[in-house]
Design a protein around this motif. Sequence first.
Motif, PDB file in Angstrom:
ATOM      1  N   THR A  54      14.453 -38.111 -16.546  1.00  0.00           N
ATOM      2  CA  THR A  54      15.113 -37.492 -17.377  1.00  0.00           C
ATOM      3  C   THR A  54      15.920 -36.041 -17.033  1.00  0.00           C
ATOM      4  OG1 THR A  54      13.485 -36.196 -18.344  1.00  0.00           O
ATOM      5  CG2 THR A  54      13.823 -38.032 -19.537  1.00  0.00           C
ATOM      6  N   THR A  55      15.570 -35.527 -15.780  1.00  0.00           N
ATOM      7  CA  THR A  55      16.609 -34.599 -15.278  1.00  0.00           C
ATOM      8  C   THR A  55      17.288 -35.037 -14.041  1.00  0.00           C
ATOM      9  OG1 THR A  55      14.804 -33.557 -13.729  1.00  0.00           O
ATOM     10  CG2 THR A  55      14.633 -32.741 -15.931  1.00  0.00           C
TER      11      THR A  55
ATOM     12  N   GLY B 291      10.236 -33.596 -12.954  1.00  0.00           N
ATOM     13  CA  GLY B 291       9.603 -33.843 -12.178  1.00  0.00           C
ATOM     14  C   GLY B 291       8.116 -33.178 -12.177  1.00  0.00           C
ATOM     15  N   VAL B 292       7.862 -32.445 -13.320  1.00  0.00           N
ATOM     16  CA  VAL B 292       6.661 -31.873 -13.428  1.00  0.00           C
ATOM     17  C   VAL B 292       5.800 -32.865 -13.967  1.00  0.00           C
ATOM     18  CG1 VAL B 292       5.468 -30.002 -14.879  1.00  0.00           C
ATOM     19  CG2 VAL B 292       7.566 -29.554 -13.714  1.00  0.00           C
TER      20      VAL B 292
ATOM     21  N   TYR C 240       5.496 -35.947 -11.527  1.00  0.00           N
ATOM     22  CA  TYR C 240       4.293 -35.722 -10.302  1.00  0.00           C
ATOM     23  C   TYR C 240       2.878 -36.138 -10.855  1.00  0.00           C
ATOM     24  CZ  TYR C 240       6.723 -34.040  -6.296  1.00  0.00           C
ATOM     25  OH  TYR C 240       7.367 -33.952  -5.129  1.00  0.00           O
TER      26      TYR C 240
ATOM     27  N   THR D 199      21.617 -33.652 -22.316  1.00  0.00           N
ATOM     28  CA  THR D 199      20.904 -32.572 -23.235  1.00  0.00           C
ATOM     29  C   THR D 199      20.287 -31.508 -22.151  1.00  0.00           C
ATOM     30  OG1 THR D 199      18.938 -34.050 -23.293  1.00  0.00           O
ATOM     31  CG2 THR D 199      20.464 -34.263 -25.203  1.00  0.00           C
TER      32      THR D 199
ATOM     33  N   GLU E 279       6.342 -25.754 -15.350  1.00  0.00           N
ATOM     34  CA  GLU E 279       5.676 -25.667 -13.837  1.00  0.00           C
ATOM     35  C   GLU E 279       4.383 -24.909 -14.015  1.00  0.00           C
ATOM     36  OE1 GLU E 279       7.279 -26.908 -11.000  1.00  0.00           O
ATOM     37  OE2 GLU E 279       5.360 -26.494 -10.059  1.00  0.00           O
TER      38      GLU E 279
ATOM     39  N   ASN F 230       6.240 -34.500 -22.309  1.00  0.00           N
ATOM     40  CA  ASN F 230       6.013 -33.210 -22.788  1.00  0.00           C
ATOM     41  C   ASN F 230       6.858 -32.834 -24.061  1.00  0.00           C
ATOM     42  OD1 ASN F 230       8.626 -31.986 -22.475  1.00  0.00           O
ATOM     43  ND2 ASN F 230       8.088 -31.219 -20.376  1.00  0.00           N
TER      44      ASN F 230
ATOM     45  N   ASP G  32       5.188 -27.897 -21.746  1.00  0.00           N
ATOM     46  CA  ASP G  32       6.288 -27.740 -20.743  1.00  0.00           C
ATOM     47  C   ASP G  32       6.215 -26.640 -19.973  1.00  0.00           C
ATOM     48  OD1 ASP G  32       9.090 -28.605 -19.967  1.00  0.00           O
ATOM     49  OD2 ASP G  32       9.548 -26.594 -21.302  1.00  0.00           O
TER      50      ASP G  32
ATOM     51  N   LYS H 159       1.872 -27.531 -14.398  1.00  0.00           N
ATOM     52  CA  LYS H 159       1.500 -28.329 -13.291  1.00  0.00           C
ATOM     53  C   LYS H 159       0.250 -28.078 -12.710  1.00  0.00           C
ATOM     54  CE  LYS H 159       4.121 -29.613  -9.578  1.00  0.00           C
ATOM     55  NZ  LYS H 159       5.135 -29.364  -8.964  1.00  0.00           N
TER      56      LYS H 159
ATOM     57  N   PHE I  88      20.392 -39.281 -20.254  1.00  0.00           N
ATOM     58  CA  PHE I  88      19.322 -38.051 -20.620  1.00  0.00           C
ATOM     59  C   PHE I  88      20.117 -36.869 -19.982  1.00  0.00           C
ATOM     60  CE2 PHE I  88      16.140 -41.507 -20.224  1.00  0.00           C
ATOM     61  CZ  PHE I  88      15.407 -41.266 -21.430  1.00  0.00           C
TER      62      PHE I  88
HETATM   63  N1  NAD Z   1       9.462 -33.512  -2.842  1.00  0.00           N
HETATM   64  C1  NAD Z   1       9.616 -33.898  -3.893  1.00  0.00           C
HETATM   65  O1  NAD Z   1      10.018 -35.246  -4.028  1.00  0.00           O
HETATM   66  C2  NAD Z   1      10.392 -33.153  -5.002  1.00  0.00           C
HETATM   67  C3  NAD Z   1      11.600 -32.727  -4.772  1.00  0.00           C
HETATM   68  C4  NAD Z   1      12.139 -31.850  -6.015  1.00  0.00           C
HETATM   69  C5  NAD Z   1      11.306 -31.546  -6.853  1.00  0.00           C
HETATM   70  N2  NAD Z   1       9.991 -31.819  -6.904  1.00  0.00           N
HETATM   71  C6  NAD Z   1       9.058 -31.340  -8.084  1.00  0.00           C
HETATM   72  O2  NAD Z   1       9.796 -31.562  -9.264  1.00  0.00           O
HETATM   73  C7  NAD Z   1       9.462 -30.529 -10.182  1.00  0.00           C
HETATM   74  C8  NAD Z   1      10.846 -30.115 -10.709  1.00  0.00           C
HETATM   75  O3  NAD Z   1      11.511 -31.034 -11.394  1.00  0.00           O
HETATM   76  P1  NAD Z   1      12.381 -30.677 -12.653  1.00  0.00           P
HETATM   77  O4  NAD Z   1      13.450 -29.744 -12.302  1.00  0.00           O
HETATM   78  O5  NAD Z   1      12.735 -32.190 -13.444  1.00  0.00           O
HETATM   79  O6  NAD Z   1      11.534 -29.788 -13.556  1.00  0.00           O
HETATM   80  P2  NAD Z   1      10.869 -30.100 -15.210  1.00  0.00           P
HETATM   81  O7  NAD Z   1      10.137 -31.385 -14.936  1.00  0.00           O
HETATM   82  O8  NAD Z   1      10.105 -28.893 -15.327  1.00  0.00           O
HETATM   83  O9  NAD Z   1      11.983 -30.122 -16.131  1.00  0.00           O
HETATM   84  C9  NAD Z   1      12.800 -29.030 -16.286  1.00  0.00           C
HETATM   85  C10 NAD Z   1      12.929 -28.663 -17.825  1.00  0.00           C
HETATM   86  O10 NAD Z   1      13.961 -29.387 -18.255  1.00  0.00           O
HETATM   87  C11 NAD Z   1      13.312 -30.132 -19.560  1.00  0.00           C
HETATM   88  N3  NAD Z   1      13.824 -31.682 -19.635  1.00  0.00           N
HETATM   89  C12 NAD Z   1      13.471 -32.609 -19.066  1.00  0.00           C
HETATM   90  N4  NAD Z   1      14.166 -33.673 -19.327  1.00  0.00           N
HETATM   91  C13 NAD Z   1      15.192 -32.980 -20.242  1.00  0.00           C
HETATM   92  C14 NAD Z   1      16.403 -33.689 -20.862  1.00  0.00           C
HETATM   93  N5  NAD Z   1      16.788 -34.880 -20.562  1.00  0.00           N
HETATM   94  N6  NAD Z   1      17.085 -32.804 -21.615  1.00  0.00           N
HETATM   95  C15 NAD Z   1      16.832 -31.451 -21.852  1.00  0.00           C
HETATM   96  N7  NAD Z   1      15.659 -31.190 -21.449  1.00  0.00           N
HETATM   97  C16 NAD Z   1      14.847 -31.659 -20.445  1.00  0.00           C
HETATM   98  C17 NAD Z   1      11.830 -30.133 -19.113  1.00  0.00           C
HETATM   99  O11 NAD Z   1      11.119 -29.982 -20.445  1.00  0.00           O
HETATM  100  C18 NAD Z   1      11.691 -28.659 -18.578  1.00  0.00           C
HETATM  101  O12 NAD Z   1      11.643 -27.765 -19.314  1.00  0.00           O
HETATM  102  C19 NAD Z   1       8.778 -29.462  -9.296  1.00  0.00           C
HETATM  103  O13 NAD Z   1       7.428 -29.392  -9.915  1.00  0.00           O
HETATM  104  C20 NAD Z   1       8.872 -29.801  -8.048  1.00  0.00           C
HETATM  105  O14 NAD Z   1       7.826 -29.570  -7.458  1.00  0.00           O
HETATM  106  C21 NAD Z   1       9.507 -32.585  -5.938  1.00  0.00           C
END
Ligand code: NAD
Length: 363
Positions: free
Chosen positions: A133-134, A109-110, A113, A176, A77, A46, A75, A80, A173
């Motif tokens: 990366t999160t 995760g977004v 997925y 940041t 949810e 993203n 970027d 998604k 990762f």
């Molecule tokens: N059942 C499962 O397996 C399960 C469990 C938990 C979450 N999920 C899904 O995962 C998603 C949530 O994941 P998430 O928390 O990673 O959200 P996300 O992917 O939206 O990331 C959160 C934010 O962090 C930013 N970002 C990503 N990597 C970065 C980095 N290294 N440095 C700075 N910013 C960064 C992204 O751009 C975004 O703004 C949800 O959609 C959820 O449904 C699924």
Amino acid sequence: MNRLVRLKLRSAEYRYDIRINDERLLHSLMIELASLRYSNLFIVTNTVVWKLYGPRITASFKKAGIAYHVVLLPDGEAYKNLKTVQKIYDALLPYHVDRRSILIGIDGGVVGYMTGFDASTYMRGIRYIQVLTTLLVQIDAAIGGKTGVDYALVKNIVGTFYQPLIVYSNIHFLETLSHRIYRAGIAEVIKYGIIQEKSLFSHVQKHRAGILAQTPQTMPKIVYGSSRIKTEFVEKDEKETSGIRMLLNFGHTFGHTIERSTQYRTLHGEAVGIGMIIAARISCVLDLYKKDVPQKIEQVIRDRALPVSVNNLDIQHLSKSINYDKKGKAGKIALILLKDIRMPVVYKMDKKMFKKILMEVKI
Ligand SMILES: NC(=O)c1ccc[n+]([C@@H]2O[C@H](COP(=O)([O-])OP(=O)(O)OC[C@H]3O[C@@H](n4cnc5c(N)ncnc54)[C@H](O)[C@@H]3O)[C@@H](O)[C@H]2O)c1
């Protein structure tokens, strides 16, 4: 340090490695790609991650002499959904992608997925790699092959089970990540401590200050320990059929509803934290135990600077929207409750009883 968590699935002749390392950012990925045969490579990411890491990713691929295309997504949810999934299909079409192509999701995760969903449906399945990366995705979301999107405001309702070829978690990762997004990931670590693992829970307690400050030294244990637990659950119940994997949903049924009802202003991990407190209180109302567990859970969550409630949460709305959750079957709702710390249970109740209990629980 390099750590390998190996996931072996009984159902398929399938096995993949989750590599947790703190060496150079994409070093292991480059080595892996050099040993794979493929026709096309697509990086799906993203705008936020690409701005932060694009130059380093580009430099790594250039140095390794590997050609690739980039699919850049918006970027959040809110994106998604099937429209964004189509955007990925559209990006693949002009390149005559075949089954020897590989998608590489580099993100949280977004995007993870959606990359998995596209990989599982395009040409009935092409290979994909996850670079995580999160914190949330490193410890939870990317392990176990769930893919999907939100549809008609219902979270993750459209999706598939489709295992990636390989998963990389590089703790660099995490440096940041904003404090808020990082802490939201910690809520899922607390969940593992509550439902399963004492030593991880103790680590979170002992290194509270370091963890809150995102100190890199505290992270390998968190990422490795959590990945190992998640892997154990997935190996026992790959497609959530026996009920074992369902236990990982502790806090999630309420969490998903809170996310929706706050129009996703509450982050997934934050909502799961509040959801765990609600589930613990319901367990108490049902006399599953009579201890001070809800207060303890609330304290641990509060101590990690995570929210413990949502303003103006509408109980009627909560009970209504929960009916749409895919975990509800034949008029019954299956909740993950607690008999005690590290004793989660699947508890089924009908909607009428559920509504009544919600009125009794202080939310
Ligand atoms: N059942 C499962 O397996 C399960 C469990 C938990 C979450 N999920 C899904 O995962 C998603 C949530 O994941 P998430 O928390 O990673 O959200 P996300 O992917 O939206 O990331 C959160 C934010 O962090 C930013 N970002 C990503 N990597 C970065 C980095 N290294 N440095 C700075 N910013 C960064 C992204 O751009 C975004 O703004 C949800 O959609 C959820 O449904 C699924």
